[in-house]
Design a protein around this motif. Structure first.
Motif, PDB file in Angstrom:
ATOM      1  N   THR A   1       3.920  37.524  82.086  1.00 53.76           N
ATOM      2  CA  THR A   1       4.764  37.078  83.201  1.00 53.76           C
ATOM      3  C   THR A   1       6.160  37.670  83.008  1.00 53.76           C
ATOM      4  O   THR A   1       6.487  38.136  81.917  1.00 53.76           O
ATOM      5  N   PRO A   2       6.986  37.639  84.062  1.00 57.32           N
ATOM      6  CA  PRO A   2       8.365  38.109  83.890  1.00 57.32           C
ATOM      7  C   PRO A   2       9.076  37.387  82.739  1.00 57.32           C
ATOM      8  O   PRO A   2       9.834  37.999  81.989  1.00 57.32           O
ATOM      9  N   THR A   3       8.786  36.090  82.564  1.00 58.78           N
ATOM     10  CA  THR A   3       9.416  35.329  81.485  1.00 58.78           C
ATOM     11  C   THR A   3       8.972  35.858  80.118  1.00 58.78           C
ATOM     12  O   THR A   3       9.789  35.974  79.200  1.00 58.78           O
ATOM     13  N   THR A   4       7.683  36.191  79.994  1.00 59.54           N
ATOM     14  CA  THR A   4       7.169  36.759  78.734  1.00 59.54           C
ATOM     15  C   THR A   4       7.884  38.067  78.422  1.00 59.54           C
ATOM     16  O   THR A   4       8.289  38.306  77.282  1.00 59.54           O
ATOM     17  N   ILE A   5       8.015  38.909  79.435  1.00 59.47           N
ATOM     18  CA  ILE A   5       8.686  40.203  79.259  1.00 59.47           C
ATOM     19  C   ILE A   5      10.130  39.967  78.830  1.00 59.47           C
ATOM     20  O   ILE A   5      10.621  40.588  77.884  1.00 59.47           O
ATOM     21  N   ALA A   6      10.810  39.037  79.507  1.00 58.78           N
ATOM     22  CA  ALA A   6      12.208  38.726  79.182  1.00 58.78           C
ATOM     23  C   ALA A   6      12.321  38.277  77.728  1.00 58.78           C
ATOM     24  O   ALA A   6      13.209  38.730  77.000  1.00 58.78           O
ATOM     25  N   GLU A   7      11.398  37.407  77.287  1.00 58.59           N
ATOM     26  CA  GLU A   7      11.438  36.913  75.906  1.00 58.59           C
ATOM     27  C   GLU A   7      11.257  38.054  74.907  1.00 58.59           C
ATOM     28  O   GLU A   7      11.929  38.109  73.887  1.00 58.59           O
ATOM     29  N   ARG A   8      10.344  38.970  75.216  1.00 62.84           N
ATOM     30  CA  ARG A   8      10.097  40.102  74.307  1.00 62.84           C
ATOM     31  C   ARG A   8      11.321  41.012  74.227  1.00 62.84           C
ATOM     32  O   ARG A   8      11.652  41.518  73.155  1.00 62.84           O
ATOM     33  N   VAL A   9      11.986  41.222  75.362  1.00 63.37           N
ATOM     34  CA  VAL A   9      13.184  42.065  75.369  1.00 63.37           C
ATOM     35  C   VAL A   9      14.287  41.390  74.543  1.00 63.37           C
ATOM     36  O   VAL A   9      14.952  42.045  73.741  1.00 63.37           O
ATOM     37  N   VAL A  10      14.449  40.073  74.696  1.00 69.87           N
ATOM     38  CA  VAL A  10      15.449  39.338  73.910  1.00 69.87           C
ATOM     39  C   VAL A  10      15.130  39.463  72.416  1.00 69.87           C
ATOM     40  O   VAL A  10      16.016  39.725  71.610  1.00 69.87           O
ATOM     41  N   GLU A  11      13.838  39.309  72.067  1.00 69.52           N
ATOM     42  CA  GLU A  11      13.439  39.441  70.656  1.00 69.52           C
ATOM     43  C   GLU A  11      13.812  40.824  70.132  1.00 69.52           C
ATOM     44  O   GLU A  11      14.303  40.956  69.009  1.00 69.52           O
ATOM     45  N   ALA A  12      13.578  41.858  70.938  1.00 67.34           N
ATOM     46  CA  ALA A  12      13.899  43.230  70.521  1.00 67.34           C
ATOM     47  C   ALA A  12      15.407  43.412  70.350  1.00 67.34           C
ATOM     48  O   ALA A  12      15.852  44.087  69.426  1.00 67.34           O
ATOM     49  N   ILE A  13      16.189  42.781  71.240  1.00 72.34           N
ATOM     50  CA  ILE A  13      17.653  42.873  71.134  1.00 72.34           C
ATOM     51  C   ILE A  13      18.119  42.160  69.858  1.00 72.34           C
ATOM     52  O   ILE A  13      18.897  42.706  69.079  1.00 72.34           O
ATOM     53  N   LEU A  14      17.603  40.949  69.629  1.00 73.68           N
ATOM     54  CA  LEU A  14      18.015  40.172  68.459  1.00 73.68           C
ATOM     55  C   LEU A  14      17.565  40.837  67.153  1.00 73.68           C
ATOM     56  O   LEU A  14      18.240  40.730  66.139  1.00 73.68           O
ATOM     57  N   ALA A  15      16.436  41.532  67.193  1.00 75.07           N
ATOM     58  CA  ALA A  15      15.934  42.240  66.004  1.00 75.07           C
ATOM     59  C   ALA A  15      16.607  43.613  65.862  1.00 75.07           C
ATOM     60  O   ALA A  15      16.252  44.389  64.987  1.00 75.07           O
ATOM     61  N   GLN A  16      17.546  43.892  66.766  1.00 76.54           N
ATOM     62  CA  GLN A  16      18.303  45.156  66.779  1.00 76.54           C
ATOM     63  C   GLN A  16      17.407  46.373  66.982  1.00 76.54           C
ATOM     64  O   GLN A  16      17.726  47.469  66.541  1.00 76.54           O
ATOM     65  N   LYS A  17      16.257  46.163  67.667  1.00 70.38           N
ATOM     66  CA  LYS A  17      15.396  47.293  68.040  1.00 70.38           C
ATOM     67  C   LYS A  17      15.947  47.931  69.311  1.00 70.38           C
ATOM     68  O   LYS A  17      15.670  49.082  69.600  1.00 70.38           O
ATOM     69  N   LEU A  18      16.697  47.140  70.067  1.00 72.82           N
ATOM     70  CA  LEU A  18      17.399  47.648  71.254  1.00 72.82           C
ATOM     71  C   LEU A  18      18.891  47.489  70.973  1.00 72.82           C
ATOM     72  O   LEU A  18      19.355  46.380  70.712  1.00 72.82           O
ATOM     73  N   ALA A  19      19.609  48.584  71.020  1.00 75.29           N
ATOM     74  CA  ALA A  19      21.030  48.565  70.686  1.00 75.29           C
ATOM     75  C   ALA A  19      21.884  48.237  71.906  1.00 75.29           C
ATOM     76  O   ALA A  19      21.497  48.552  73.029  1.00 75.29           O
ATOM     77  N   PRO A  20      23.065  47.623  71.685  1.00 76.43           N
ATOM     78  CA  PRO A  20      23.993  47.395  72.798  1.00 76.43           C
ATOM     79  C   PRO A  20      24.300  48.720  73.488  1.00 76.43           C
ATOM     80  O   PRO A  20      24.502  49.739  72.818  1.00 76.43           O
ATOM     81  N   GLY A  21      24.284  48.710  74.808  1.00 77.96           N
ATOM     82  CA  GLY A  21      24.553  49.923  75.568  1.00 77.96           C
ATOM     83  C   GLY A  21      23.306  50.755  75.843  1.00 77.96           C
ATOM     84  O   GLY A  21      23.346  51.699  76.621  1.00 77.96           O
ATOM     85  N   GLU A  22      22.190  50.387  75.208  1.00 74.67           N
ATOM     86  CA  GLU A  22      20.946  51.140  75.409  1.00 74.67           C
ATOM     87  C   GLU A  22      20.389  50.892  76.809  1.00 74.67           C
ATOM     88  O   GLU A  22      20.408  49.779  77.308  1.00 74.67           O
ATOM     89  N   ARG A  23      19.896  51.969  77.432  1.00 77.09           N
ATOM     90  CA  ARG A  23      19.332  51.870  78.777  1.00 77.09           C
ATOM     91  C   ARG A  23      17.913  51.341  78.705  1.00 77.09           C
ATOM     92  O   ARG A  23      17.144  51.732  77.832  1.00 77.09           O
ATOM     93  N   LEU A  24      17.588  50.431  79.629  1.00 75.14           N
ATOM     94  CA  LEU A  24      16.240  49.884  79.721  1.00 75.14           C
ATOM     95  C   LEU A  24      15.566  50.480  80.953  1.00 75.14           C
ATOM     96  O   LEU A  24      15.949  50.181  82.072  1.00 75.14           O
ATOM     97  N   GLY A  25      14.595  51.333  80.736  1.00 74.46           N
ATOM     98  CA  GLY A  25      13.893  51.974  81.853  1.00 74.46           C
ATOM     99  C   GLY A  25      12.819  51.068  82.415  1.00 74.46           C
ATOM    100  O   GLY A  25      11.929  50.632  81.683  1.00 74.46           O
ATOM    101  N   GLU A  26      12.892  50.777  83.723  1.00 78.36           N
ATOM    102  CA  GLU A  26      11.893  49.914  84.364  1.00 78.36           C
ATOM    103  C   GLU A  26      10.489  50.486  84.209  1.00 78.36           C
ATOM    104  O   GLU A  26       9.551  49.759  83.898  1.00 78.36           O
ATOM    105  N   GLN A  27      10.354  51.786  84.444  1.00 79.66           N
ATOM    106  CA  GLN A  27       9.034  52.407  84.387  1.00 79.66           C
ATOM    107  C   GLN A  27       8.448  52.314  82.981  1.00 79.66           C
ATOM    108  O   GLN A  27       7.292  51.961  82.795  1.00 79.66           O
ATOM    109  N   GLN A  28       9.264  52.615  81.985  1.00 75.67           N
ATOM    110  CA  GLN A  28       8.803  52.575  80.595  1.00 75.67           C
ATOM    111  C   GLN A  28       8.395  51.156  80.203  1.00 75.67           C
ATOM    112  O   GLN A  28       7.359  50.950  79.575  1.00 75.67           O
ATOM    113  N   LEU A  29       9.213  50.167  80.569  1.00 79.04           N
ATOM    114  CA  LEU A  29       8.884  48.773  80.258  1.00 79.04           C
ATOM    115  C   LEU A  29       7.594  48.355  80.971  1.00 79.04           C
ATOM    116  O   LEU A  29       6.752  47.683  80.384  1.00 79.04           O
ATOM    117  N   ALA A  30       7.448  48.770  82.227  1.00 78.78           N
ATOM    118  CA  ALA A  30       6.247  48.435  82.992  1.00 78.78           C
ATOM    119  C   ALA A  30       5.001  49.000  82.302  1.00 78.78           C
ATOM    120  O   ALA A  30       3.985  48.317  82.172  1.00 78.78           O
TER     121      ALA A  30
END
Length: 76
Positions: free
Chosen positions: A5-34
């Protein structure tokens, strides 16, 4: 496998940000995430809007979605 669900995706993105797998300023591509989650870009967009409301990401017109640089207080 549980339904994504969108909420599941949001939670995974937050986990990646908190785990520093996604850096501040990093672009999130809709197509890639999809593709990563096996969902439509619409679901990804809904997830990103949830994250925008919570202050984790920001959207820049015609540039896309980006991870927000948290303040020291937010990082805690």
């Amino acid at each position: 496998m549980p339904e994504v669900t969108p909420t599941t995706i949001a939670e995974r993105v937050v986990e990646a940000i908190l785990a520093q797998k996604l850096a501040p300023g990093e672009r999130l591509g809709e197509q890639q995430l999809a593709e990563n989650f096996g969902v439509s870009r619409t679901m990804v967009r809904e997830a990103l809007m949830q994250l925008q409301a919570r202050g984790f990401v920001a959207v820049q017109s015609r540039r896309g979605w980006f991870v927000v640089e948290p303040s020291a207080e937010e990082a805690r």
